[in-house]
Write an enzyme that holds these catalytic residues in place. Structure first.
Site, PDB file in Angstrom:
ATOM      1  N   ARG A 212      -4.215 -45.279 -35.117  1.00  0.00           N
ATOM      2  CA  ARG A 212      -5.024 -45.173 -36.342  1.00  0.00           C
ATOM      3  C   ARG A 212      -4.493 -46.114 -37.433  1.00  0.00           C
ATOM      4  O   ARG A 212      -4.668 -45.856 -38.620  1.00  0.00           O
ATOM      5  CB  ARG A 212      -4.988 -43.715 -36.836  1.00  0.00           C
ATOM      6  CG  ARG A 212      -5.404 -42.697 -35.768  1.00  0.00           C
ATOM      7  CD  ARG A 212      -5.103 -41.277 -36.204  1.00  0.00           C
ATOM      8  NE  ARG A 212      -5.169 -40.321 -35.121  1.00  0.00           N
ATOM      9  CZ  ARG A 212      -6.270 -39.682 -34.714  1.00  0.00           C
ATOM     10  NH1 ARG A 212      -7.415 -39.905 -35.308  1.00  0.00           N
ATOM     11  NH2 ARG A 212      -6.228 -38.815 -33.714  1.00  0.00           N
TER      12      ARG A 212
ATOM     13  N   TYR B 234      -6.138 -50.861 -29.878  1.00  0.00           N
ATOM     14  CA  TYR B 234      -6.127 -50.101 -31.131  1.00  0.00           C
ATOM     15  C   TYR B 234      -6.667 -50.961 -32.273  1.00  0.00           C
ATOM     16  O   TYR B 234      -6.280 -52.117 -32.441  1.00  0.00           O
ATOM     17  CB  TYR B 234      -4.715 -49.604 -31.468  1.00  0.00           C
ATOM     18  CG  TYR B 234      -4.194 -48.547 -30.521  1.00  0.00           C
ATOM     19  CD1 TYR B 234      -5.013 -47.944 -29.558  1.00  0.00           C
ATOM     20  CD2 TYR B 234      -2.869 -48.129 -30.579  1.00  0.00           C
ATOM     21  CE1 TYR B 234      -4.524 -46.978 -28.693  1.00  0.00           C
ATOM     22  CE2 TYR B 234      -2.376 -47.158 -29.710  1.00  0.00           C
ATOM     23  CZ  TYR B 234      -3.206 -46.591 -28.769  1.00  0.00           C
ATOM     24  OH  TYR B 234      -2.720 -45.641 -27.909  1.00  0.00           O
TER      25      TYR B 234
ATOM     26  N   HIS C 295      -2.659 -49.093 -19.706  1.00  0.00           N
ATOM     27  CA  HIS C 295      -3.207 -48.053 -20.580  1.00  0.00           C
ATOM     28  C   HIS C 295      -3.950 -46.964 -19.803  1.00  0.00           C
ATOM     29  O   HIS C 295      -3.845 -45.781 -20.126  1.00  0.00           O
ATOM     30  CB  HIS C 295      -4.144 -48.712 -21.603  1.00  0.00           C
ATOM     31  CG  HIS C 295      -4.303 -47.932 -22.870  1.00  0.00           C
ATOM     32  ND1 HIS C 295      -4.613 -48.540 -24.062  1.00  0.00           N
ATOM     33  CD2 HIS C 295      -4.215 -46.617 -23.142  1.00  0.00           C
ATOM     34  CE1 HIS C 295      -4.694 -47.612 -25.019  1.00  0.00           C
ATOM     35  NE2 HIS C 295      -4.460 -46.439 -24.476  1.00  0.00           N
TER      36      HIS C 295
ATOM     37  N   GLN D 290      -0.806 -41.184 -40.296  1.00  0.00           N
ATOM     38  CA  GLN D 290      -0.611 -42.451 -41.018  1.00  0.00           C
ATOM     39  C   GLN D 290      -0.267 -42.176 -42.479  1.00  0.00           C
ATOM     40  O   GLN D 290      -0.253 -43.103 -43.303  1.00  0.00           O
ATOM     41  CB  GLN D 290      -1.891 -43.301 -40.923  1.00  0.00           C
ATOM     42  CG  GLN D 290      -2.320 -43.604 -39.497  1.00  0.00           C
ATOM     43  CD  GLN D 290      -1.318 -44.460 -38.735  1.00  0.00           C
ATOM     44  OE1 GLN D 290      -0.958 -45.538 -39.175  1.00  0.00           O
ATOM     45  NE2 GLN D 290      -0.846 -43.969 -37.583  1.00  0.00           N
TER      46      GLN D 290
HETATM   47  P1  NAP Z   1      -1.850 -36.501 -33.475  1.00  0.00           P
HETATM   48  O1  NAP Z   1      -0.514 -36.406 -34.158  1.00  0.00           O
HETATM   49  O2  NAP Z   1      -2.229 -35.447 -32.514  1.00  0.00           O
HETATM   50  O3  NAP Z   1      -3.026 -36.589 -34.556  1.00  0.00           O
HETATM   51  C1  NAP Z   1      -2.873 -37.350 -35.709  1.00  0.00           C
HETATM   52  C2  NAP Z   1      -4.086 -37.113 -36.585  1.00  0.00           C
HETATM   53  O4  NAP Z   1      -4.008 -35.784 -37.072  1.00  0.00           O
HETATM   54  C3  NAP Z   1      -4.158 -38.035 -37.777  1.00  0.00           C
HETATM   55  O5  NAP Z   1      -5.514 -38.411 -37.966  1.00  0.00           O
HETATM   56  C4  NAP Z   1      -3.694 -37.136 -38.910  1.00  0.00           C
HETATM   57  O6  NAP Z   1      -4.292 -37.479 -40.149  1.00  0.00           O
HETATM   58  C5  NAP Z   1      -4.242 -35.799 -38.461  1.00  0.00           C
HETATM   59  N1  NAP Z   1      -3.581 -34.642 -39.060  1.00  0.00           N
HETATM   60  C6  NAP Z   1      -4.234 -33.568 -39.563  1.00  0.00           C
HETATM   61  N2  NAP Z   1      -3.374 -32.690 -40.059  1.00  0.00           N
HETATM   62  C7  NAP Z   1      -2.145 -33.176 -39.873  1.00  0.00           C
HETATM   63  C8  NAP Z   1      -0.848 -32.696 -40.188  1.00  0.00           C
HETATM   64  N3  NAP Z   1      -0.645 -31.528 -40.794  1.00  0.00           N
HETATM   65  N4  NAP Z   1       0.220 -33.446 -39.845  1.00  0.00           N
HETATM   66  C9  NAP Z   1       0.036 -34.618 -39.228  1.00  0.00           C
HETATM   67  N5  NAP Z   1      -1.192 -35.143 -38.911  1.00  0.00           N
HETATM   68  C10 NAP Z   1      -2.271 -34.416 -39.224  1.00  0.00           C
HETATM   69  O7  NAP Z   1      -1.796 -37.895 -32.740  1.00  0.00           O
HETATM   70  P2  NAP Z   1      -2.879 -39.060 -32.449  1.00  0.00           P
HETATM   71  O8  NAP Z   1      -3.016 -39.915 -33.644  1.00  0.00           O
HETATM   72  O9  NAP Z   1      -4.097 -38.509 -31.840  1.00  0.00           O
HETATM   73  O10 NAP Z   1      -2.097 -39.842 -31.322  1.00  0.00           O
HETATM   74  C11 NAP Z   1      -0.752 -40.246 -31.576  1.00  0.00           C
HETATM   75  C12 NAP Z   1      -0.440 -41.520 -30.846  1.00  0.00           C
HETATM   76  O11 NAP Z   1      -0.574 -41.315 -29.448  1.00  0.00           O
HETATM   77  C13 NAP Z   1      -1.354 -42.707 -31.143  1.00  0.00           C
HETATM   78  O12 NAP Z   1      -1.038 -43.376 -32.346  1.00  0.00           O
HETATM   79  C14 NAP Z   1      -1.099 -43.574 -29.954  1.00  0.00           C
HETATM   80  O13 NAP Z   1       0.116 -44.297 -30.102  1.00  0.00           O
HETATM   81  C15 NAP Z   1      -0.942 -42.547 -28.836  1.00  0.00           C
HETATM   82  N6  NAP Z   1      -2.191 -42.342 -28.063  1.00  0.00           N
HETATM   83  C16 NAP Z   1      -2.228 -42.803 -26.795  1.00  0.00           C
HETATM   84  C17 NAP Z   1      -3.349 -42.617 -26.021  1.00  0.00           C
HETATM   85  C18 NAP Z   1      -3.343 -43.132 -24.612  1.00  0.00           C
HETATM   86  O14 NAP Z   1      -4.394 -43.105 -23.951  1.00  0.00           O
HETATM   87  N7  NAP Z   1      -2.233 -43.597 -24.121  1.00  0.00           N
HETATM   88  C19 NAP Z   1      -4.476 -41.940 -26.527  1.00  0.00           C
HETATM   89  C20 NAP Z   1      -4.418 -41.451 -27.833  1.00  0.00           C
HETATM   90  C21 NAP Z   1      -3.259 -41.643 -28.586  1.00  0.00           C
HETATM   91  P3  NAP Z   1      -3.442 -38.300 -41.280  1.00  0.00           P
HETATM   92  O15 NAP Z   1      -3.186 -39.652 -40.730  1.00  0.00           O
HETATM   93  O16 NAP Z   1      -4.374 -38.281 -42.439  1.00  0.00           O
HETATM   94  O17 NAP Z   1      -2.187 -37.511 -41.536  1.00  0.00           O
END
Ligand code: NAP
Length: 300
Positions: A27, A57, A129, A266
């Site tokens: 993100r 991304y 990926h 983020q």
């Molecule tokens: P996540 O930590 O499950 O979700 C993050 C999202 O939750 C953000 O949009 C965040 O918003 C929101 N959020 C809501 N409340 C929150 C709180 N209290 N604390 C923290 N965040 C909160 O992780 P994700 O972004 O889905 O995935 C994490 C990483 O995994 C990615 O950046 C990527 O590197 C990896 N990924 C890999 C794959 C793959 O296929 N290999 C797929 C998906 C992700 P804010 O930013 O506004 O805090």
């Protein structure tokens, strides 16, 4: 022996000792360099040393495919020396509209283009990926072996692979596959039961847990199941005076495969709270209770 399930203080990934919480850039794209730098600084200050991105991304932002890597490259250009302080992981092999290509020519060119965008001559970890059903693993392995031999990728990992797909690729590689990356959180339990954690532990691999908060669903639980899970996380968070997110990461890290949550927020204020994840302790019974709440049934 401790009554608690303790996370490790550090884990080894691709030959590097890293803090067992990573920060992810799914993100990340779509902001200016100063904003991007502030997030990275916040992650460093929180003790994060492992950073995860991918060539795709940013595809949902005006910058398109490659823009998250390019933004990180801009941050590096603006801050000489920064790159050398992190263990950097990226991935490739997804193409919008195809959707996958792990042929040797594609992987070779994807790796070279990623390195150019990132303005670096190597990454510590390069991951396929998603599995490409139409490439023989021997062919993918050839391209990865060449890139590894050339020093462009320090180690090779897989993402969203089954154990059998992983074993097939590993068979054709002269170096071990060092990591899995799959979704894992209190909302998404598959690696516990589909053989991924067993392979991770059996083969001495690392495990990167994507979407550890269920992509944010645990931050704002809407359905009954997520709310029941959040209630148990909140009880643990209150017991230790930490955030629900920290309690969630600690539950993820308590498994003996030593999953590394890839934190996705983020928001620098939320990134700052990452160290809280090392505070909560789970007993075996509490850890299982959360699992069973998520499953909606008791284990036999
Ligand atoms: P996540 O930590 O499950 O979700 C993050 C999202 O939750 C953000 O949009 C965040 O918003 C929101 N959020 C809501 N409340 C929150 C709180 N209290 N604390 C923290 N965040 C909160 O992780 P994700 O972004 O889905 O995935 C994490 C990483 O995994 C990615 O950046 C990527 O590197 C990896 N990924 C890999 C794959 C793959 O296929 N290999 C797929 C998906 C992700 P804010 O930013 O506004 O805090």
């Amino acid at each position: 022996m401790s009554d608690f399930l303790l996370p490790p203080a550090s884990v080894t990934l691709a030959g590097h000792a890293v803090t067992p919480i990573a920060w992810g850039m799914w993100r990340f794209a779509g902001v200016d360099v100063a904003t991007a730098r502030a997030r990275i600084d916040a992650a460093f200050e929180a003790g994060v040393t492992l950073f995860d991105t991918a060539d795709i991304y940013g595809c949902d932002t005006p910058g398109g495919f490659g823009s998250a890597e390019a933004l990180l490259g801009d941050v590096f250009a603006d801050a000489p020396g920064l790159r050398d302080t992190m263990v950097l992981a990226t991935k490739g092999g997804i193409i919008l509209g195809v959707p996958y290509d792990s042929s040797a020519p594609y992987l070779t060119s994807a790796i070279d283009i990623s390195l150019r965008r990132l303005r670096t001559d190597h990454v510590e970890l390069w991951q396929i990926h998603r599995p490409d059903l139409l490439t023989h693993p021997q062919e993918s392995a050839r391209a990865l072996e060449d890139a590894h031999g050339a020093g462009k990728i320090g180690a090779i990992g897989v993402s969203n692979f089954t154990p059998a797909q992983t074993a097939a690729l590993a068979k054709f590689l002269p170096v071990p596959l060092v990591s899995h990356q799959s979704e894992f959180s209190p909302l998404h339990l598959a690696p516990l039961f589909d053989g991924i954690f067993d392979q991770t532990m059996g083969e001495g691999m690392s495990f990167l847990a994507w979407s550890p908060l269920g992509g944010g669903r645990l931050g704002d639980p809407k359905d009954e199941r997520a709310q029941a899970i959040a209630a148990l996380l909140d009880a643990k968070a209150t017991e230790y005076g930490v955030s629900r997110a920290a309690a969630t990461y600690s539950w993820v890290m308590a498994h003996p495969a030593h999953p590394i949550p890839i934190v996705g927020t983020q928001n620098p204020d939320r990134i700052k709270d990452i160290p809280q994840a090392f505070v909560p302790r789970w007993t075996r019974a509490e850890w299982y209770a959360l699992l069973q709440t998520s499953m909606g049934e008791n284990l036999p």
